[in-house]
Write an enzyme that holds these catalytic residues in place. Structure first.
Site, mmCIF file in Angstrom:
data_model
loop_
_atom_site.group_PDB
_atom_site.id
_atom_site.type_symbol
_atom_site.label_atom_id
_atom_site.label_comp_id
_atom_site.label_asym_id
_atom_site.label_seq_id
_atom_site.Cartn_x
_atom_site.Cartn_y
_atom_site.Cartn_z
ATOM 1 C CB SER A 1 -0.974 -0.031 1.186
ATOM 2 O OG SER A 1 -1.980 0.947 1.045
ATOM 3 C CD GLU B 1 -2.486 -2.191 -3.780
ATOM 4 O OE1 GLU B 1 -3.718 -2.144 -3.571
ATOM 5 O OE2 GLU B 1 -1.666 -1.526 -3.102
ATOM 6 C CG HIS C 1 -5.737 -2.408 0.083
ATOM 7 N ND1 HIS C 1 -4.964 -1.937 -0.948
ATOM 8 C CD2 HIS C 1 -5.391 -1.694 1.183
ATOM 9 C CE1 HIS C 1 -4.184 -0.967 -0.497
ATOM 10 N NE2 HIS C 1 -4.420 -0.805 0.790
#
Length: 352
Positions: A146, A251, A322
């Site tokens: 992330s 992502e 996630h």
């Protein structure tokens, strides 16, 4: 003649004033070609792993307790960074505190690896405050995902160290995630990265863990990428990855589709997409049209618009992002992707 002086004279010959050429030289030097690859040693049971907080603060005690116990269950001794429980706004301490913890743990020879407590935001604020000379001299495991995209790519670009897009310490360490992490980081395997077997539950066809090729085929290259928003924010800085000949993995979470489109346009306009060998798309969790939006492009259409014209292999649905069950992906490692099979084969071990 020094490289810097030669670069300034080259820019001046191209019509840039000597003053502007001199100002551009330091950044251009930092944006030089990818450095030779270096590897951390594999983590072993009994090793000390440092738990640091380079992004968001952790506001309650229990998440730190659970993360510590999870790392201990993996077989590690756990050392908390001096500022692990610090807070500055939403961040896990000031910029200086968060960078200091990472620098201290790389400098400490008794620490074998470093993992982030959580993601969130703030890593871009410290990517230029890391001691890259020490990191290169004392390579060790460094991982997270992330917001950690800026640090795992920045460290890899500046030092050549293979870093890891992997669960943060506060992630769910389920069997799939643990097996994927162990195979690369602890067992030193040249692993095949693939989704769990597709599951159908009560349905007559599988609906979970599916992959699908946007364009079939195989490609070889270095793995670079992570979170799309964070990666696109690095464009034009010395901490963005070298995209030439790379396999890009992406992502995202909680972004309207028009924002995903805009971030991909940033990569395209910077020339990053045209240089790729292939693309692997993970989960774009809760990336939706948004309230009151009618007739917007779908994610399918956005991905087709940006990736199909590249004429390189592309597949979607890889098990990272996630989501609860996560692959560990080595940033900077050489791999071969197979878009039809939905797999990434590492070409050699990524820890020694």
């Amino acid at each position: 003649m020094s490289e810097r002086r030669h670069f300034i004279q080259t820019l001046a010959a191209a019509g840039l004033s000597p003053a502007l050429a001199a100002a551009a030289a330091p950044q251009a030097a930092l944006q030089s070609a990818a450095k030779p690859q270096i590897h951390a040693r594999r983590l072993r049971p009994g090793d000390t792993v440092a738990l640091v907080s380079p992004a968001n603060a952790t506001f309650e005690r229990e998440p730190i307790e659970i993360a510590t116990e999870a790392l201990q269950a993996l077989g590690f001794k756990v050392r908390h960074g001096a500022n692990l429980r610090a807070r500055y706004g939403q961040f896990g301490g000031t910029d200086a505190q968060r960078a200091a913890d990472i620098n201290a743990m790389f400098a400490d020879d008794s620490v074998a690896g470093i993992i982030a407590m959580t993601g969130g935001s703030g890593c871009n604020r410290i990517v230029d405050k890391l001691d890259y000379k020490t990191i290169a001299a004392r390579p060790k495991f460094f991982g997270g995902f992330s917001d950690l995209t800026s640090l795992v790519n920045g460290i890899q670009r500046q030092t050549g160290l293979v870093t890891f897009h992997c669960p943060v310490a506060s992630s769910e360490w389920n069997g799939y995630s643990v097996a994927a992490f162990r195979s690369l980081v602890m067992e030193g395997e040249a692993a095949l990265l693939k989704n769990p077997p597709p599951e159908r539950g009560d349905n007559i066809v599988p609906t979970q863990y599916r992959t699908r090729a946007l364009r079939g085929g195989k490609a070889r290259g270095r793995l670079v990428g992570g979170n799309l928003a964070v990666l696109s924010s690095l464009i034009g800085t010395p901490y963005a990855p070298e995209f030439r000949g790379a396999i890009l993995f992406l992502e995202e979470i909680n972004e309207y589709i028009y924002r995903v489109d805009r971030m991909l346009s940033t990569l395209r306009l910077a020339g990053a997409l045209d240089q790729l060998a292939g693309v692997v798309l993970g989960h774009f969790t809760k990336c939706e049209p948004g309230d009151g939006n009618y007739g917007v492009l779908t994610l399918d259409e956005v991905f087709d618009d940006y990736f199909l014209p590249l004429n390189v292999p592309v597949y979607r649905g890889a098990q990272f992002g996630h989501v609860k069950r996560k692959l560990t992906i080595p940033v900077g490692a050489e791999a071969e992707m197979d878009a039809d099979a939905g797999t990434i084969q590492l070409l050699k071990p990524v820890t020694v």
